[in-house]
Design a protein around this motif. Sequence first.
Motif, PDB file in Angstrom:
ATOM      1  N   GLN A   1       0.937  -1.241  -0.134  1.00 51.90           N
ATOM      2  CA  GLN A   1      -0.068   0.011  -0.155  1.00 51.90           C
ATOM      3  C   GLN A   1       0.825   1.182   0.043  1.00 51.90           C
ATOM      4  O   GLN A   1       1.873   1.407   0.754  1.00 51.90           O
ATOM      5  CB  GLN A   1      -1.056   0.059   1.363  1.00 51.90           C
ATOM      6  N   LYS A   2       0.435   2.142  -0.897  1.00 49.14           N
ATOM      7  CA  LYS A   2       1.051   3.623  -1.090  1.00 49.14           C
ATOM      8  C   LYS A   2       0.047   4.600  -0.824  1.00 49.14           C
ATOM      9  O   LYS A   2      -1.014   4.438  -1.053  1.00 49.14           O
ATOM     10  CB  LYS A   2       1.934   3.826  -2.132  1.00 49.14           C
ATOM     11  N   PRO A   3       0.557   5.944  -0.051  1.00 49.78           N
ATOM     12  CA  PRO A   3      -0.455   6.968   0.361  1.00 49.78           C
ATOM     13  C   PRO A   3      -0.725   7.549  -0.792  1.00 49.78           C
ATOM     14  O   PRO A   3      -1.912   8.436  -0.822  1.00 49.78           O
ATOM     15  CB  PRO A   3       0.652   7.671   1.191  1.00 49.78           C
ATOM     16  N   THR A   4      -0.096   7.568  -2.146  1.00 54.45           N
ATOM     17  CA  THR A   4      -0.574   8.308  -3.207  1.00 54.45           C
ATOM     18  C   THR A   4      -0.133   7.878  -4.629  1.00 54.45           C
ATOM     19  O   THR A   4       0.133   6.732  -4.342  1.00 54.45           O
ATOM     20  CB  THR A   4       0.137   9.727  -3.049  1.00 54.45           C
ATOM     21  N   GLY A   5      -0.539   8.596  -5.540  1.00 52.07           N
ATOM     22  CA  GLY A   5      -0.205   7.884  -6.908  1.00 52.07           C
ATOM     23  C   GLY A   5       1.128   8.190  -7.116  1.00 52.07           C
ATOM     24  O   GLY A   5       1.886   8.950  -6.295  1.00 52.07           O
ATOM     25  N   GLY A   6       1.681   7.885  -8.139  1.00 52.93           N
ATOM     26  CA  GLY A   6       3.132   8.181  -8.627  1.00 52.93           C
ATOM     27  C   GLY A   6       4.063   7.115  -8.245  1.00 52.93           C
ATOM     28  O   GLY A   6       5.318   7.389  -8.592  1.00 52.93           O
ATOM     29  N   TYR A   7       3.652   5.994  -7.634  1.00 51.52           N
ATOM     30  CA  TYR A   7       4.404   4.981  -7.443  1.00 51.52           C
ATOM     31  C   TYR A   7       4.204   4.015  -8.422  1.00 51.52           C
ATOM     32  O   TYR A   7       3.093   3.904  -8.975  1.00 51.52           O
ATOM     33  CB  TYR A   7       4.110   4.285  -5.827  1.00 51.52           C
ATOM     34  N   ARG A   8       5.321   3.099  -8.777  1.00 53.58           N
ATOM     35  CA  ARG A   8       5.081   2.191  -9.780  1.00 53.58           C
ATOM     36  C   ARG A   8       6.275   1.213 -10.040  1.00 53.58           C
ATOM     37  O   ARG A   8       7.341   1.639  -9.435  1.00 53.58           O
ATOM     38  CB  ARG A   8       4.674   2.681 -11.324  1.00 53.58           C
ATOM     39  N   LEU A   9       6.200   0.042 -10.327  1.00 50.39           N
ATOM     40  CA  LEU A   9       7.262  -0.786 -10.885  1.00 50.39           C
ATOM     41  C   LEU A   9       7.301  -0.890 -12.128  1.00 50.39           C
ATOM     42  O   LEU A   9       6.438  -0.950 -12.935  1.00 50.39           O
ATOM     43  CB  LEU A   9       6.794  -2.280 -10.162  1.00 50.39           C
ATOM     44  N   GLU A  10       8.558  -1.074 -12.552  1.00 46.30           N
ATOM     45  CA  GLU A  10       9.200  -1.141 -13.942  1.00 46.30           C
ATOM     46  C   GLU A  10       9.947  -2.093 -14.328  1.00 46.30           C
ATOM     47  O   GLU A  10      11.358  -2.030 -13.661  1.00 46.30           O
ATOM     48  CB  GLU A  10       9.536   0.214 -14.315  1.00 46.30           C
ATOM     49  N   TYR A  11       9.729  -2.929 -15.048  1.00 42.05           N
ATOM     50  CA  TYR A  11      10.912  -4.099 -15.234  1.00 42.05           C
ATOM     51  C   TYR A  11      12.004  -3.456 -16.313  1.00 42.05           C
ATOM     52  O   TYR A  11      11.500  -2.808 -17.497  1.00 42.05           O
ATOM     53  CB  TYR A  11      10.339  -5.098 -15.974  1.00 42.05           C
ATOM     54  N   ILE A  12      13.296  -3.514 -16.106  1.00 40.56           N
ATOM     55  CA  ILE A  12      14.287  -2.966 -16.924  1.00 40.56           C
ATOM     56  C   ILE A  12      14.506  -4.208 -17.819  1.00 40.56           C
ATOM     57  O   ILE A  12      15.245  -5.133 -17.610  1.00 40.56           O
ATOM     58  CB  ILE A  12      15.317  -2.759 -16.277  1.00 40.56           C
ATOM     59  N   PRO A  13      14.422  -3.960 -19.144  1.00 37.84           N
ATOM     60  CA  PRO A  13      14.506  -5.166 -20.361  1.00 37.84           C
ATOM     61  C   PRO A  13      15.967  -5.729 -20.337  1.00 37.84           C
ATOM     62  O   PRO A  13      16.985  -4.828 -19.907  1.00 37.84           O
ATOM     63  CB  PRO A  13      14.151  -4.369 -21.546  1.00 37.84           C
ATOM     64  N   ASP A  14      15.869  -6.810 -20.240  1.00 39.64           N
ATOM     65  CA  ASP A  14      17.264  -7.321 -20.340  1.00 39.64           C
ATOM     66  C   ASP A  14      18.160  -7.629 -19.116  1.00 39.64           C
ATOM     67  O   ASP A  14      19.509  -7.591 -19.147  1.00 39.64           O
ATOM     68  CB  ASP A  14      18.504  -6.815 -21.571  1.00 39.64           C
ATOM     69  N   HIS A  15      17.480  -7.411 -17.969  1.00 38.94           N
ATOM     70  CA  HIS A  15      18.032  -7.273 -16.519  1.00 38.94           C
ATOM     71  C   HIS A  15      17.711  -8.442 -15.800  1.00 38.94           C
ATOM     72  O   HIS A  15      17.161  -8.292 -14.734  1.00 38.94           O
ATOM     73  CB  HIS A  15      18.023  -6.009 -16.043  1.00 38.94           C
ATOM     74  N   ALA A  16      17.465  -9.556 -16.548  1.00 42.91           N
ATOM     75  CA  ALA A  16      17.256 -10.739 -15.767  1.00 42.91           C
ATOM     76  C   ALA A  16      18.125 -11.735 -15.880  1.00 42.91           C
ATOM     77  O   ALA A  16      18.439 -12.040 -17.343  1.00 42.91           O
ATOM     78  CB  ALA A  16      15.626 -11.075 -15.981  1.00 42.91           C
ATOM     79  N   ARG A  17      18.636 -12.374 -15.007  1.00 41.51           N
ATOM     80  CA  ARG A  17      19.806 -13.501 -15.400  1.00 41.51           C
ATOM     81  C   ARG A  17      19.474 -14.799 -14.359  1.00 41.51           C
ATOM     82  O   ARG A  17      18.947 -14.688 -13.454  1.00 41.51           O
ATOM     83  CB  ARG A  17      21.064 -12.852 -14.975  1.00 41.51           C
ATOM     84  N   ILE A  18      19.993 -16.036 -14.896  1.00 39.27           N
ATOM     85  CA  ILE A  18      20.065 -17.125 -14.078  1.00 39.27           C
ATOM     86  C   ILE A  18      21.343 -17.704 -13.872  1.00 39.27           C
ATOM     87  O   ILE A  18      22.534 -17.677 -14.811  1.00 39.27           O
ATOM     88  CB  ILE A  18      19.166 -18.193 -14.833  1.00 39.27           C
ATOM     89  N   SER A  19      21.679 -17.905 -12.796  1.00 42.02           N
ATOM     90  CA  SER A  19      23.042 -18.279 -12.180  1.00 42.02           C
ATOM     91  C   SER A  19      22.742 -19.386 -10.889  1.00 42.02           C
ATOM     92  O   SER A  19      22.415 -18.692 -10.147  1.00 42.02           O
ATOM     93  CB  SER A  19      23.725 -17.053 -11.946  1.00 42.02           C
ATOM     94  N   GLY A  20      23.354 -20.555 -11.025  1.00 41.32           N
ATOM     95  CA  GLY A  20      23.551 -21.223  -9.970  1.00 41.32           C
ATOM     96  C   GLY A  20      22.238 -21.905  -9.384  1.00 41.32           C
ATOM     97  O   GLY A  20      22.040 -21.948  -8.303  1.00 41.32           O
ATOM     98  N   GLY A  21      21.089 -21.659 -10.279  1.00 39.66           N
ATOM     99  CA  GLY A  21      19.628 -22.176  -9.880  1.00 39.66           C
ATOM    100  C   GLY A  21      18.980 -20.821  -9.266  1.00 39.66           C
ATOM    101  O   GLY A  21      17.718 -21.170  -8.834  1.00 39.66           O
ATOM    102  N   THR A  22      19.455 -19.886  -9.313  1.00 39.44           N
ATOM    103  CA  THR A  22      18.690 -18.368  -8.937  1.00 39.44           C
ATOM    104  C   THR A  22      18.706 -17.452 -10.043  1.00 39.44           C
ATOM    105  O   THR A  22      19.442 -17.134 -10.653  1.00 39.44           O
ATOM    106  CB  THR A  22      19.610 -17.987  -7.524  1.00 39.44           C
TER     107      THR A  22
END
Length: 174
Positions: A97-118
């Motif tokens: 929960q956030k108190p106002t508008g203006g908050y959001r999540l944004e995925y950064i393309p090409d910033h997802a990796r797998i290493s050692g099962g994580t």
Amino acid sequence: MKKIMASSLCLFWIGLFGCTHATNSPDVQSLNVEIIHNDTNCGEIPGMPNALWIADKAHLKSVLGKMTHRQIGGSLPDWVETFNFNDFGILFVHMGQKPTGGYRLEYIPDHARISGGTARVVLKWIAPDADAMVTQMITHPCTMLKMPKAGFTRIEIMDTHGKLKAVVNRKMPE
């Protein structure tokens, strides 16, 4: 002085985004992630802010039902019925929960990796400036990311500063 500050800022950004994009180790693999839902009103979900792994249609419908139960005419998106849960799952990340508008999540393309099962997924956690003009209403920002099921049993959600924001442990096999 301005030149030194500009150079320092430039090096900071190269280090911040360049290092998360680097693949020095042979066991680091790029992870194909796709945004399938992004909203600022995802409803109050107990235990959030957090993240969870959605591995089947029943779980997805349950989560979406909690998100839309207070919305007039709220219905499930068309893609729910055709989502391929044989090969993919959904990473659901909620800011809480956030108190106002203006908050959001944004995925950064090409910033997802797998290493050692994580799997490590980098998201931008955006908050409004203190003096920003924003809507005066409580919001519950979230994002849903389509991810392949194979190659990892743990997901770490990081912000752009390298801070660990949430961890999801998956059961195998699915």
